[in-house]
Scaffold this active site. Structure first.
Site, PDB file in Angstrom:
ATOM      1  N   THR A  62       0.660  -1.258  -0.032  1.00 35.20           N
ATOM      2  CA  THR A  62       0.116   0.031   0.155  1.00 35.20           C
ATOM      3  C   THR A  62       0.856   1.241  -0.076  1.00 35.20           C
ATOM      4  OG1 THR A  62      -1.908   1.083   0.895  1.00 35.20           O
ATOM      5  CG2 THR A  62      -0.252  -0.029   2.600  1.00 35.20           C
ATOM      6  N   LYS A  66       3.270   1.360  -3.936  1.00 33.17           N
ATOM      7  CA  LYS A  66       2.925   0.595  -5.108  1.00 33.17           C
ATOM      8  C   LYS A  66       3.873   0.909  -6.452  1.00 33.17           C
ATOM      9  CE  LYS A  66      -2.059   0.602  -3.294  1.00 33.17           C
ATOM     10  NZ  LYS A  66      -3.410   0.744  -3.805  1.00 33.17           N
ATOM     11  N   ASN A  87      -0.266  -3.744  -6.336  1.00 35.41           N
ATOM     12  CA  ASN A  87      -0.941  -4.013  -4.728  1.00 35.41           C
ATOM     13  C   ASN A  87      -0.659  -5.325  -4.415  1.00 35.41           C
ATOM     14  OD1 ASN A  87      -2.918  -5.097  -5.945  1.00 35.41           O
ATOM     15  ND2 ASN A  87      -4.374  -4.107  -4.576  1.00 35.41           N
ATOM     16  N   GLY A 127      -9.859  12.620 -10.972  1.00 33.72           N
ATOM     17  CA  GLY A 127      -8.573  12.454  -9.987  1.00 33.72           C
ATOM     18  C   GLY A 127      -7.816  11.878 -11.331  1.00 33.72           C
ATOM     19  N   GLY A 129      -4.412  10.690  -9.841  1.00 35.00           N
ATOM     20  CA  GLY A 129      -3.191  10.251  -9.228  1.00 35.00           C
ATOM     21  C   GLY A 129      -2.985   8.492  -8.922  1.00 35.00           C
ATOM     22  N   GLY A 130      -2.163   8.128  -8.100  1.00 37.50           N
ATOM     23  CA  GLY A 130      -1.976   6.547  -8.119  1.00 37.50           C
ATOM     24  C   GLY A 130      -3.336   5.993  -8.015  1.00 37.50           C
ATOM     25  N   ALA A 131      -4.167   6.269  -7.191  1.00 37.08           N
ATOM     26  CA  ALA A 131      -5.490   5.551  -7.040  1.00 37.08           C
ATOM     27  C   ALA A 131      -6.445   5.263  -8.273  1.00 37.08           C
ATOM     28  CB  ALA A 131      -6.416   6.265  -6.018  1.00 37.08           C
ATOM     29  N   LYS A 156      -2.359  15.260 -16.999  1.00 39.55           N
ATOM     30  CA  LYS A 156      -2.238  13.954 -16.678  1.00 39.55           C
ATOM     31  C   LYS A 156      -3.472  12.915 -17.018  1.00 39.55           C
ATOM     32  CE  LYS A 156      -0.397  14.891 -12.044  1.00 39.55           C
ATOM     33  NZ  LYS A 156      -0.463  14.880 -10.380  1.00 39.55           N
TER      34      LYS A 156
END
Ligand code: ATR
Length: 272
Positions: A62, A66, A87, A127, A129-131, A156
């Site tokens: 986590t 990751k 993950n 969004g 980002g990584g998520a 992005k």
């Protein structure tokens, strides 16, 4: 001999994964343990090497490791390759298999638990980002009609849209600024930003939700400003990300053990 697994992160004390995997193991009669391990911020690779050497069978990874886990893996699933993040690691002799079960966990929660099919739908992911990267290809694989990516830093979203478009499916894919979402309507709006952590939300325009639509926040544990906004805006279903957390764990469990546990009782237990 009892098989050992762990979740590795920093911080890690808050992790619900040990509880979830203990429930899964009990339910499916698997002889295994699962613990939380704090890795130093500059010592992730060393921690993994040590786990492997001492006979662990695999681990979850986590925040913030990751991407490093992606680099550690000697072979990877397609969804991990696209996410550029891992993950779930499975140790097999000298090999380390890397997977990313976040996206398939999100899809399972939305389709099976919330009963909202994604195929043919208009989906907005907010969004980048990584998520968000973790869920891109599993969402696309459900063949939505439209898949729109929006982020404060629009470049992005443009990058992600280009990569998704190269996967060659019929879905209409586009990147948009928050401003450009004005006048658009969606069946599913997913908040993958970390804004809820600061009790904030992205400045989304009014009128995004079609009739019968779902608002999904990948955060869990509280009503985020995005969830409150969605209710005011008339979204029919509103969900936090607790189901996704349990579903991604179930997928990881099945990568390791070859058996998919029941998630519903575990989600209910955590809700309580
Ligand atoms: P995570 O691993 O949780 O995805 P991250 O990689 O730091 O965390 O990404 C955070 C995401 O939330 C980014 O998409 C970020 O937008 P930018 O790319 O423009 O930085 C978004 N984000 C965070 N706070 C936000 C806010 N208040 N409004 C809009 N977007 C926000």
């Amino acid at each position: 001999m009892t098989d050992r697994y762990a979740v590795v992160g920093n911080p890690i004390a808050h992790s619900k994964s040990p509880l979830i995997h203990a429930e899964f193991a009990r339910q499916t009669n698997q002889d295994m343990t699962y613990e939380a391990i704090l890795a130093p911020l500059d010592g992730f690779a060393k921690t993994i090497e040590q786990l492997k050497r001492t006979g662990y069978k695999g681990c979850n990874v986590t925040v913030p490791f990751k991407f490093e886990a992606f680099l550690c893996a000697t072979s990877k699933s397609e969804r991990a390759e696209i996410a550029k993040a891992v993950n779930t690691l499975k140790f097999e002799g000298d090999e380390i298999y890397g997977d990313n079960t976040d996206g398939i966990g999100l899809v399972a929660d939305i389709e099976r638990n919330l009963h909202v099919p994604m195929s043919g739908k208009s989906i907005l992911l907010v969004g980048m980002g990584g998520a968000a990267w973790g869920v891109l290809s599993p969402i696309l694989r459900q063949s939505p009609k439209r898949f729109i990516l929006s982020n404060r830093t629009v470049a992005k979203a443009v990058d992600a849209a280009r990569i998704l478009s190269s996967l060659g499916q019929d879905t209409e894919i586009a990147a948009k600024s928050f401003e450009e979402l004005k006048g658009e309507h969606f069946d599913i709006v997913i908040n993958a930003t970390s804004s809820g952590l600061n009790d904030e939300m992205p400045p989304l325009p009014s009128g995004l939700f079609s009739e019968g639509s779902l608002a999904y926040d990948m955060m869990y544990g509280r009503i985020t400003p995005f969830m409150a906004f969605s209710e005011k805006e008339g979204a029919s279903k509103i969900s936090d990300g607790l189901g996704m957390l349990v579903e991604q764990a179930a997928e990881a469990f099945s990568v390791w053990r070859g058996i998919r546990p029941e998630t519903k009782p575990v989600i209910e237990k955590l809700r309580k």
